[in-house]
Design a protein around this motif. Structure first.
Motif, PDB file in Angstrom:
ATOM      1  N   HIS A 105       0.902  -1.163   0.054  1.00 53.01           N
ATOM      2  CA  HIS A 105       0.048  -0.020   0.145  1.00 53.01           C
ATOM      3  C   HIS A 105       0.736   1.237   0.045  1.00 53.01           C
ATOM      4  CE1 HIS A 105      -2.575   2.969   1.505  1.00 53.01           C
ATOM      5  NE2 HIS A 105      -3.783   2.436   0.878  1.00 53.01           N
ATOM      6  N   ASN A 106       0.331   2.120  -0.832  1.00 51.48           N
ATOM      7  CA  ASN A 106       1.040   3.464  -0.856  1.00 51.48           C
ATOM      8  C   ASN A 106       1.634   4.118   0.438  1.00 51.48           C
ATOM      9  OD1 ASN A 106       1.798   5.261  -3.138  1.00 51.48           O
ATOM     10  ND2 ASN A 106       0.883   6.766  -1.890  1.00 51.48           N
ATOM     11  N   PHE A 107       0.690   3.801   1.599  1.00 47.03           N
ATOM     12  CA  PHE A 107       1.175   4.665   2.887  1.00 47.03           C
ATOM     13  C   PHE A 107       2.371   4.005   3.495  1.00 47.03           C
ATOM     14  CE2 PHE A 107      -1.030   5.665   7.396  1.00 47.03           C
ATOM     15  CZ  PHE A 107      -0.005   6.610   7.446  1.00 47.03           C
ATOM     16  N   SER A 115       5.203   6.783   2.321  1.00 47.09           N
ATOM     17  CA  SER A 115       4.846   8.025   3.122  1.00 47.09           C
ATOM     18  C   SER A 115       5.518   8.229   4.443  1.00 47.09           C
ATOM     19  CB  SER A 115       3.407   8.184   3.087  1.00 47.09           C
ATOM     20  OG  SER A 115       2.837   8.347   1.987  1.00 47.09           O
ATOM     21  N   GLY A 121      -5.149   7.168   5.901  1.00 47.30           N
ATOM     22  CA  GLY A 121      -5.809   6.244   5.130  1.00 47.30           C
ATOM     23  C   GLY A 121      -7.263   6.381   5.328  1.00 47.30           C
ATOM     24  N   ALA A 122      -7.820   6.814   6.593  1.00 42.99           N
ATOM     25  CA  ALA A 122      -9.098   7.025   6.870  1.00 42.99           C
ATOM     26  C   ALA A 122      -9.019   8.272   7.959  1.00 42.99           C
ATOM     27  CB  ALA A 122     -10.051   6.029   7.376  1.00 42.99           C
ATOM     28  N   LYS A 123     -10.071   8.955   8.314  1.00 42.11           N
ATOM     29  CA  LYS A 123     -10.032   9.927   9.169  1.00 42.11           C
ATOM     30  C   LYS A 123      -9.821   9.280  10.614  1.00 42.11           C
ATOM     31  CE  LYS A 123     -12.005  14.447  10.551  1.00 42.11           C
ATOM     32  NZ  LYS A 123     -12.672  15.511  10.144  1.00 42.11           N
ATOM     33  N   VAL A 169      -1.908  11.693   8.591  1.00 42.59           N
ATOM     34  CA  VAL A 169      -1.331  11.765   6.845  1.00 42.59           C
ATOM     35  C   VAL A 169      -2.701  11.418   6.220  1.00 42.59           C
ATOM     36  CG1 VAL A 169      -0.065  10.193   5.485  1.00 42.59           C
ATOM     37  CG2 VAL A 169       0.721  10.398   7.839  1.00 42.59           C
ATOM     38  N   PHE A 170      -3.006  12.223   5.350  1.00 41.64           N
ATOM     39  CA  PHE A 170      -4.213  12.160   4.402  1.00 41.64           C
ATOM     40  C   PHE A 170      -3.288  12.169   2.946  1.00 41.64           C
ATOM     41  CE2 PHE A 170      -7.074  15.462   2.241  1.00 41.64           C
ATOM     42  CZ  PHE A 170      -7.616  14.277   1.459  1.00 41.64           C
ATOM     43  N   GLY A 171      -3.227  10.907   2.543  1.00 43.35           N
ATOM     44  CA  GLY A 171      -2.884  10.620   1.226  1.00 43.35           C
ATOM     45  C   GLY A 171      -3.639  10.062   0.098  1.00 43.35           C
ATOM     46  N   MET A 172      -3.153   9.759  -1.024  1.00 43.46           N
ATOM     47  CA  MET A 172      -3.667   8.953  -2.035  1.00 43.46           C
ATOM     48  C   MET A 172      -2.843   8.357  -2.919  1.00 43.46           C
ATOM     49  SD  MET A 172      -5.546  12.331  -3.541  1.00 43.46           S
ATOM     50  CE  MET A 172      -5.980  12.768  -1.690  1.00 43.46           C
ATOM     51  N   ALA A 173      -3.014   7.324  -3.348  1.00 43.09           N
ATOM     52  CA  ALA A 173      -2.082   6.320  -4.386  1.00 43.09           C
ATOM     53  C   ALA A 173      -2.105   7.012  -5.666  1.00 43.09           C
ATOM     54  CB  ALA A 173      -2.791   5.027  -4.630  1.00 43.09           C
ATOM     55  N   ASP A 221     -12.900  14.032  -2.575  1.00 43.53           N
ATOM     56  CA  ASP A 221     -12.750  14.158  -0.865  1.00 43.53           C
ATOM     57  C   ASP A 221     -13.191  15.617  -0.733  1.00 43.53           C
ATOM     58  OD1 ASP A 221     -11.761  11.885   0.008  1.00 43.53           O
ATOM     59  OD2 ASP A 221      -9.807  12.381  -0.770  1.00 43.53           O
ATOM     60  N   LYS A 267     -16.998  10.975  -3.670  1.00 38.12           N
ATOM     61  CA  LYS A 267     -17.055   9.803  -4.536  1.00 38.12           C
ATOM     62  C   LYS A 267     -17.883   8.692  -3.780  1.00 38.12           C
ATOM     63  CE  LYS A 267     -12.513   9.318  -2.559  1.00 38.12           C
ATOM     64  NZ  LYS A 267     -11.018   9.379  -2.658  1.00 38.12           N
ATOM     65  N   LYS A 271     -10.574   0.720   0.793  1.00 35.58           N
ATOM     66  CA  LYS A 271     -11.680   1.367   0.061  1.00 35.58           C
ATOM     67  C   LYS A 271     -12.533   0.461  -0.574  1.00 35.58           C
ATOM     68  CE  LYS A 271      -9.199   4.675   1.540  1.00 35.58           C
ATOM     69  NZ  LYS A 271      -7.777   4.410   1.791  1.00 35.58           N
TER      70      LYS A 271
END
Ligand code: OOB
Length: 542
Positions: A238-240, A244, A311-313, A333-337, A417, A434, A443
C-alpha cells in the motif's frame, strides 16, 4: 520509441516537467539506482528485518540484482507487467527492486484480493507473471493462481515464495548479477491500485522521478535518519507504508525496516521492543486497538517516537490519546495512491495535529477547494479537493473515458474528497463526494460491489452505502430490491464469496426494500438510504 516507454501513460505537460526538474524535485534517479547507491554508501548497515532474517543493504541489493538476472532469463522484459501479491516478507523488496532494475512494472495487489480482482489486474495490464506466497493467513494462493491462469491467457509465469508445486520457486531464480540497461527516471516504475469509485478497479502509473520526489520530501518532513527503525505493520504494497515515507523512505535515509506479519499488538509490540522501533504507520482502527492495549502491555514501547495515522479520518478524540497512552508523537497523514500526500508537521502546534489531516508535501502541490461548478469556495468553506503537482498523476492507466471525468481540462485530479482549508494550508477532511466506502482504510467502490450483487438472479437492484461504525469508522450496507422472493442474506454473501471478491468488499449488512428512494432526477438517493441504516445500527449496538 524507447523500450521502456509505457503506452497509454499520460505524462505531465512538458512545461510542468521542466519546472519540476528545475526545482530539483525530479532528479533523474531511479528506484533501483537509489538502492544501489545506499548499498555502496553503507553496505554493512542493517536494511531489513523479517522474522529471524536480518539483511544488510549490500545483501538486499545483491539479492535484487540476482533476481533481476533470473527474471530476465525467464523472459521478463522492460515494460512487462507483473502482478505482485505478497504478504509482509523480505522478498517483496527483492522482487520489486529486481523488476525496477529491469524496467518491468510491478502491479501492486493486496493479500486480500481474490480471483475477480487479480484476474482484472492481469487482464488490464496484460501481465506476464504473477508473484505469490504459497500459503498465507490460511489461504492457498496457488489455487488462486490456477483459477487466474485460466482467465488470463497472457499470464506465462506464476512465481511462488515457498512450495511452488507446478509453478516456479522464487528461490530458484537467483542468478549471477549482470549489467542491465535499466529504465530512465521519467519512465513508469509500477502501477498502484486506486481505491476507486466505479465498477472496475483503476491502475495508477507512477514514475521513478515523481515517486522518489514524494519519498525524499517525506523523509525530510518526518525527520528520518540512518538511526530510524520503521515498523511496517500495514500491507507493504500500500502506498502509505511504501512511500509516506514508509519503507522506501527508510531505505532512502539508510535506516532499518522491520516487517510485521500482522499489525495486532501481540505481534507488533514485541517487535517494537526487540528492534527499538522509532516510527510506524497505522490506519485508525488499528491505532485504536494499540491505544487500548498499550498501557497493560508488558512490552517496552519507549523507543517509539512517531505514530503516523492515515488512510481514513482519525478523530480528534482518539488523536488526543496517542501521547498519553503510547508515549509518542502523532502525525496525521491524508494521502492517496494517485499522488498528493498531506502531513501534520512535527513542529505543528497540538491544535493542528489533533484537528487537521495535515498540509501538502510540496510548495509545488497545487490544491484547490471548489464548489460543484469548479469555482473556488471562500477560504475556510467546505468544497471538493482538486490537486495537481510534481507527484500527482495526470491520468489512470488505460482509462481514457474515466480520465475525462476524473481530471479537469487543466490537469487537476478530482480527489472526490470534501475538505476545508485553513489559512496555514492544513486540510480538514469533512466527507466524500465519491461513491466509495472507507472501511477503516480499505476502500470499497460502491458500483463494483453493486455490479456483483446484480449478477445474482434474485437481485433486481442493489445500492451499497456506508453506515457509521465505532471501530472501522464506516461499514458497508447493501440495500437490495429482490426479484421475486428475497434470497437469504447469507446466500448473497456466499454468492459474492464464490465469485471471488476480497473479503473486505462483502457487505457487512444486507437489507431488503421494495424500492429505492429517488432524487429529483431519478437517481438512487443514497443519502436517504444512509439515513435508513440508523435504526439498524441502533438495533445492533449493545
Ligand atoms: C491512502 O491512499 P488510498 O489511495 O488507499 O486512498 C485515498 C483516499 C483519499 O482520497 C481519502 O478519501 C481517504 O483515502 N483518506 C483519508 C485519509 N487518508 C486517506 N480520509 C480522511 N483522513 C485521512 N487521513 O489512503 C493513503 C496514501 C498515502 C498515505 C496515506 C494514505
Amino acid at each position: 520509441m524507447s523500450d521502456f516507454l509505457l503506452p497509454d501513460f499520460t505524462p505531465w505537460p512538458e512545461e510542468f516537467a521542466q519546472r519540476y526538474r528545475a526545482a530539483g524535485h525530479w532528479r533523474g534517479e531511479t528506484l533501483g539506482a537509489m538502492l544501489e547507491a545506499r548499498a555502496q554508501a553503507h553496505p554493512q548497515s542493517l536494511a531489513l528485518v523479517c522474522g529471524t532474517r536480518r539483511w544488510t543493504y549490500e545483501e538486499l541489493d545483491l539479492k535484487a540484482r540476482q533476481l533481476a538476472t533470473g527474471f530476465s532469463r525467464l523472459g521478463i522484459r522492460p515494460r512487462d507487467c507483473v502482478v505482485v501479491q505478497l504478504p509482509n516478507v523480505a522478498e517483496f523488496f527483492t522482487v520489486c527492486f529486481a523488476l525496477f532494475r529491469l524496467g518491468a512494472l510491478p502491479v501492486f495487489a493486496l493479500p486480500a484480493h481474490r480471483r475477480i480482482e487479480i484476474t482484472a489486474f492481469c487482464q488490464m495490464t496484460d501481465a506476464v507473471a504473477y508473484v505469490i506466497a504459497d500459503v498465507d493467513g490460511g489461504f492457498d494462493y496457488r489455487s488462486l493462481a490456477r483459477e487466474v491462469m485460466r482467465e488470463a491467457p497472457l499470464l506465462k509465469h506464476v512465481l511462488v515464495l515457498g512450495q511452488a508445486e507446478e509453478f516456479v520457486a522464487i528461490s530458484d531464480l537467483h542468478d549471477t548479477p549482470q549489467d542491465i540497461i535499466g529504465p530512465r527516471a521519467s519512465d513508469v516504475a509500477f502501477l498502484q491500485l486506486s481505491g476507486g469509485s466505479t465498477g472496475l478497479p483503476k491502475l495508477i502509473p507512477r514514475t521513478h522521478d515523481d515517486y522518489l520526489y514524494s519519498v525524499r520530501a517525506s523523509v525530510d518532513i518526518c525527520g528520518l535518519t540512518p538511526d530510524s527503525v520503521y515498523l511496517c505493520a500495514l500491507p507493504v504494497a500500500h502506498n502509505f507504508p511504501l512511500s509516506s515515507p514508509g519503507t522506501l523512505g527508510v531505505f532512502h535515509a539508510g535506516g532499518c525496516v522491520v516487517l510485521a506479519r500482522r499489525a495486532s499488538p501481540d505481534t507488533a509490540f514485541p517487535l517494537i521492543e526487540a528492534e527499538r522501533v522509532t516510527i510506524t504507520a497505522l490506519v485508525p482502527p488499528l491505532a485504536m486497538v494499540w491505544l487500548d492495549s498499550a498501557r497493560a502491555s508488558p512490552h517496552d514501547l519507549s523507543s517509539l517516537k512517531l505514530l503516523q495515522v492515515g488512510g481514513a479520518k482519525f478523530g480528534a478524540e482518539a488523536a488526543r490519546r496517542v501521547k498519553p497512552e503510547l508515549g509518542c508523537a502523532l502525525q496525521q497523514v491524508f494521502g492517496m495512491a494517485e499522488g498528493l500526500v498531506n502531513y501534520t508537521r512535527t513542529d505543528d502546534p497540538d491544535e493542528l495535529v489533533m484537528n487537521t489531516q495535515g498540509r501538502a508535501i510540496s510548495p509545488d502541490d497545487e490544491v484547490r477547494v471548489v464548489d460543484d461548478e469548479d469555482r473556488d469556495v471562500l477560504p475556510g468553506e467546505v468544497g471538493h479537493l482538486l490537486t495537481r503537482g510534481p507527484y500527482t498523476i495526470r491520468g489512470y492507466y488505460r482509462a481514457p473515458e474515466h480520465n475525462a471525468r476524473a481530471f479537469t481540462i487543466d490537469g487537476y485530479y478530482r480527489t472526490g474528497d470534501l475538505v476545508r482549508r485553513l489559512p496555514s494550508g492544513h486540510l480538514i477532511v469533512e466527507g466524500r463526494a465519491k461513491d466509495q466506502i472507507n472501511r477503516g482504510g480499505d476502500k470499497v467502490a460502491a458500483e463494483e460491489v453493486e455490479n456483483h450483487l446484480l449478477a445474482h438472479p434474485s437481485v433486481h437492484d442493489a445500492a451499497l452505502v456506508a453506515m457509521p461504525d465505532a471501530y472501522l469508522g464506516e461499514k458497508t450496507c447493501a440495500f437490495i430490491v429482490a426479484r421475486g422472493d428475497a434470497p437469504r442474506p447469507i446466500e448473497l454473501v456466499r454468492f459474492l464469496r464464490e465469485r471471488g471478491i476480497a473479503q473486505y468488499k462483502i457487505p457487512d449488512r444486507i437489507l431488503f426494500v421494495d424500492q429505492f428512494p429517488k432524487t429529483g432526477v431519478g437517481k438512487v438517493n443514497k443519502r436517504l438510504l444512509r439515513e435508513r441504516t440508523a435504526p439498524v445500527i441502533q438495533a445492533t449496538t449493545p
